[in-house]
Design an enzyme around this catalytic site. Sequence first.
Site, PDB file in Angstrom:
ATOM      1  N   GLU B  51       0.624  -1.245   0.102  1.00  0.00           N
ATOM      2  CA  GLU B  51       0.124  -0.195  -0.061  1.00  0.00           C
ATOM      3  C   GLU B  51       0.865   1.311  -0.026  1.00  0.00           C
ATOM      4  O   GLU B  51       0.661   2.458  -0.593  1.00  0.00           O
ATOM      5  CB  GLU B  51      -0.996   0.188   1.024  1.00  0.00           C
ATOM      6  N   PHE B 113     -11.610  -7.036  14.359  1.00  0.00           N
ATOM      7  CA  PHE B 113     -10.601  -7.561  13.675  1.00  0.00           C
ATOM      8  C   PHE B 113     -10.039  -6.296  12.441  1.00  0.00           C
ATOM      9  O   PHE B 113     -10.966  -5.990  11.663  1.00  0.00           O
ATOM     10  CB  PHE B 113     -10.921  -8.834  12.889  1.00  0.00           C
ATOM     11  N   GLN B 114      -8.875  -6.112  12.299  1.00  0.00           N
ATOM     12  CA  GLN B 114      -8.487  -5.202  11.368  1.00  0.00           C
ATOM     13  C   GLN B 114      -9.001  -3.625  11.413  1.00  0.00           C
ATOM     14  O   GLN B 114      -9.118  -2.998  10.544  1.00  0.00           O
ATOM     15  CB  GLN B 114      -8.422  -5.622   9.927  1.00  0.00           C
ATOM     16  N   LYS B 163     -17.394  -0.953   6.137  1.00  0.00           N
ATOM     17  CA  LYS B 163     -17.866  -1.775   5.062  1.00  0.00           C
ATOM     18  C   LYS B 163     -19.139  -1.673   4.765  1.00  0.00           C
ATOM     19  O   LYS B 163     -19.742  -1.796   3.598  1.00  0.00           O
ATOM     20  CB  LYS B 163     -17.116  -3.247   5.501  1.00  0.00           C
ATOM     21  N   MET B 469      24.241   9.817   2.437  1.00  0.00           N
ATOM     22  CA  MET B 469      24.168  11.028   2.844  1.00  0.00           C
ATOM     23  C   MET B 469      24.216  11.008   4.594  1.00  0.00           C
ATOM     24  O   MET B 469      24.822  11.964   5.000  1.00  0.00           O
ATOM     25  CB  MET B 469      22.705  11.506   2.660  1.00  0.00           C
TER      26      MET B 469
HETATM   27  C1  TPP Z   1      12.395   6.263   5.509  1.00  0.00           C
HETATM   28  C2  TPP Z   1      13.703   6.790   5.967  1.00  0.00           C
HETATM   29  N1  TPP Z   1      14.358   6.528   7.004  1.00  0.00           N
HETATM   30  C3  TPP Z   1      15.649   7.089   7.129  1.00  0.00           C
HETATM   31  C4  TPP Z   1      15.977   8.156   6.444  1.00  0.00           C
HETATM   32  C5  TPP Z   1      17.371   8.867   6.971  1.00  0.00           C
HETATM   33  N2  TPP Z   1      18.124   9.066   5.845  1.00  0.00           N
HETATM   34  C6  TPP Z   1      18.169  10.077   5.019  1.00  0.00           C
HETATM   35  S1  TPP Z   1      19.256   9.846   3.654  1.00  0.00           S
HETATM   36  C7  TPP Z   1      19.627   8.390   4.038  1.00  0.00           C
HETATM   37  C8  TPP Z   1      20.701   7.549   3.428  1.00  0.00           C
HETATM   38  C9  TPP Z   1      19.956   6.975   2.066  1.00  0.00           C
HETATM   39  O1  TPP Z   1      20.907   6.226   1.635  1.00  0.00           O
HETATM   40  P1  TPP Z   1      20.864   5.775  -0.166  1.00  0.00           P
HETATM   41  O2  TPP Z   1      19.256   5.466  -0.440  1.00  0.00           O
HETATM   42  O3  TPP Z   1      21.907   4.923  -0.378  1.00  0.00           O
HETATM   43  O4  TPP Z   1      21.376   6.963  -0.879  1.00  0.00           O
HETATM   44  P2  TPP Z   1      22.598   7.724  -0.979  1.00  0.00           P
HETATM   45  O5  TPP Z   1      22.770   8.765   0.144  1.00  0.00           O
HETATM   46  O6  TPP Z   1      23.755   6.840  -0.683  1.00  0.00           O
HETATM   47  O7  TPP Z   1      22.707   8.458  -2.085  1.00  0.00           O
HETATM   48  C10 TPP Z   1      19.125   7.995   5.156  1.00  0.00           C
HETATM   49  C11 TPP Z   1      19.267   6.869   5.964  1.00  0.00           C
HETATM   50  C12 TPP Z   1      14.914   8.815   5.540  1.00  0.00           C
HETATM   51  N3  TPP Z   1      15.272   9.863   4.996  1.00  0.00           N
HETATM   52  N4  TPP Z   1      14.022   8.153   5.529  1.00  0.00           N
END
Ligand code: TPP
Lengths: 158, 561
Positions: B51, B113-114, B163, B469
Amino acid sequence: MEKHVLSVLAVNNSGVIGRVAGLFSRRGYSIQSISAAQTENPDISRMTIVVEGNEDTLEQIDKQLSKLVDVREVILLSENNSVRREHVLVKAGNGEETRNGLIEVANLFKAKVVDVGMDNLMLELTGEPRTISAFIRLIEPYGIKNLVRTGISALERG
Amino acid sequence: MKLTGAQIIIECLLEQGVDTVFGYPGGAVLNIYDALYEYSNKVTHVLTAHEQGAAHAADGYARTSGKTGVVIATSGPGATNLVTGIATAYMDSVPMVAITGNVALSLLGLDSFQEVDITGITMPVTKHNFIIKDIKDLATTIREAFHLANSGRKGPVLIDIPKDITAQINEYEKREPLPIEVVCKMTDEDLEKAVEMINNSQKPFIYTGGGAIHSNAKDQVFQFASLCDAPVSSSLMGQGGYDNTDKRYIGMLGMHGTKTSSLAVSECDLFIGIGTRFSDRVTGEIKSFVPNAKILQIDIDPAEINKNVRVDHQLIGDIKCVLTKLNDKVKKKNNSEWMDKIYTYKEQYPLIQVGPKEDILTPQYVLETLNELTNGEAIITTEVGQHQMWTAQFYNFKEPRQFASSGGLGTMGYGLGASIGAQVANPDKKVVNIAGDGSFHMNCNELVTASKFNIPIIELLFNNNVLGMVRQWQRLFYDKRFSQTTLDRPTDYIKLAEAFGIKGYTITEKSEVRDVLQKALSADRPILINCVIDKDINVLPMVPAGTSIHQPILEIEINDE
Ligand SMILES: Cc1ncc(C[n+]2csc(CCOP(=O)(O)OP(=O)(O)O)c2C)c(N)n1
Ligand SMILES: [Mg+2]
């Protein structure tokens, strides 16, 4: 921090209080009191909300509240242009010897005795919030058992 | 005519011109899915793997088409799986209607439920939400939901439908959609004051955000910029609102903005914010943000005025409407001295990406090649991380609705679903999702959706083997203690793609880029490209959170043992 009184008209949908309260908590605005009930029109509620904050926060509260779909009107009530009232019920007293003193205070404030217990009295007073606070201060030495304030309700003058 | 609640729902969608929905069936929406079966020649339903993917697809559909995205999910877990997608849309003001089933009225409130209180859960992340308790309210509520999602500042609206209501019978009569009022409520004095500010300015600076795109104001912004004779910077959400290839465009502003933009802001005498909410990612430290200029803000949402930044003047309304009026009044200015200075900066401080080693494969090279091969006309979605910022830096967005990325919430896992929605909305355009390897693993299940329906997106994965990042922050602010950000996962991306029925390519050298991109772009089915890059290519410039945007970090030395 300054206190401000807001009068909020909202559609009486289920959950509207939750929406307003949720807005305040998630944006970190502090509510001192909130009192709400339906108006002469059963589809509309009026809430009187007392908030704390500086002018910037107040501006945001006003605008954010106005964005809620159920909110129809937000009015900021200044001290001068509004009538503000609060209601208190207080159960106090500690045996017979405190009774006369309590009744004296009640008379002074034109409060009503609404219930008499074995060793306590229940008093009721409606008035300016400031008066309510003064009243409570004078009751305190007689031993407050329980107390309930409604929070402010207010309307614009004129 | 008499219809079931479920049929009324679909009829109301048709009233709104909806021909595509994204979703996932379940017990509480069985009746709705039964109606979808009946209406399958009028409404296409895209079944996603999850979803959340459906919600992101509806979001990507909306962002790239300007139409309302519609997503349907069952009660309980189906509904909670939508939450991240709804919050993502909310933070970026994307028009979306989410329809969830719930247990029957008689079972509500009993931990059935749900059963989940999805209106309670989504209250802070929707513009508004509804639970239907009476079939008589069903049609009006759906109409109102679409109206709300699209009026004023746009956003998601959720309708929770028990529902039994979908099975009940009621009278239905077709209606025209409620007209959307164009907000444009400034006075002549407001307008005059703004014109005066512009006339008095010798060094104006224009900053455009997502609002300029939501209001389809590209031409008005362009005309305004030439009348003011000002440089233009756009936020992440604003990418495409102003043609990136135009000479006035000087790149993003803020955390990963260009040096030119930050110089322009520090030297300008009038800062004009158009459809932007002054996010902390843009302003950095507030008190040093706009040091020498007056600020004029144009936005549809009055609550965005003076929220993060105190402004000197504001015009509240739909960007297109406000700018049309403003453009009538502003006389063509000539700020050639100022513009020459800007052009000199632009030449002096181009964005050039360097890696820790000479002559390695850089995202800049890949993105610029992609830009060239697609003539800057592809629809680009992204995940969240370094790759997202590189995309905004190095792909030249020319048109609104060409870029879909989670800005406000920063949702890793957004992009693949969004690209599917974008492709469904734009069958004739090339759609590329730029992903990171971390983000990829969050929602890569949606590859199967692309494969199953032959939705020919390109999943371009910048595989740096790290949560880049976060690693970048750890390098700068945590003494290179790379806690939990080195992935080193055994995933074989090509095999994984193949398992879902998708062809994959790997790129490790510059020399392979063009050829692989060309192959992918000419394929008429989904493709995955695993582009292996160094783990220490950083996003620069960078302004550490909460510090002045005028002191960006321009270089990061990598000398790890
Ligand atoms: C759902 C979620 N969890 C954690 C984060 C924190 N976060 C921001 S950037 C990042 C790293 C992203 O890694 P990747 O997709 O490999 O991208 P890169 O920076 O290596 O290009 C994280 C963990 C986020 N933005 N969203
Ligand atoms: Mg990565």
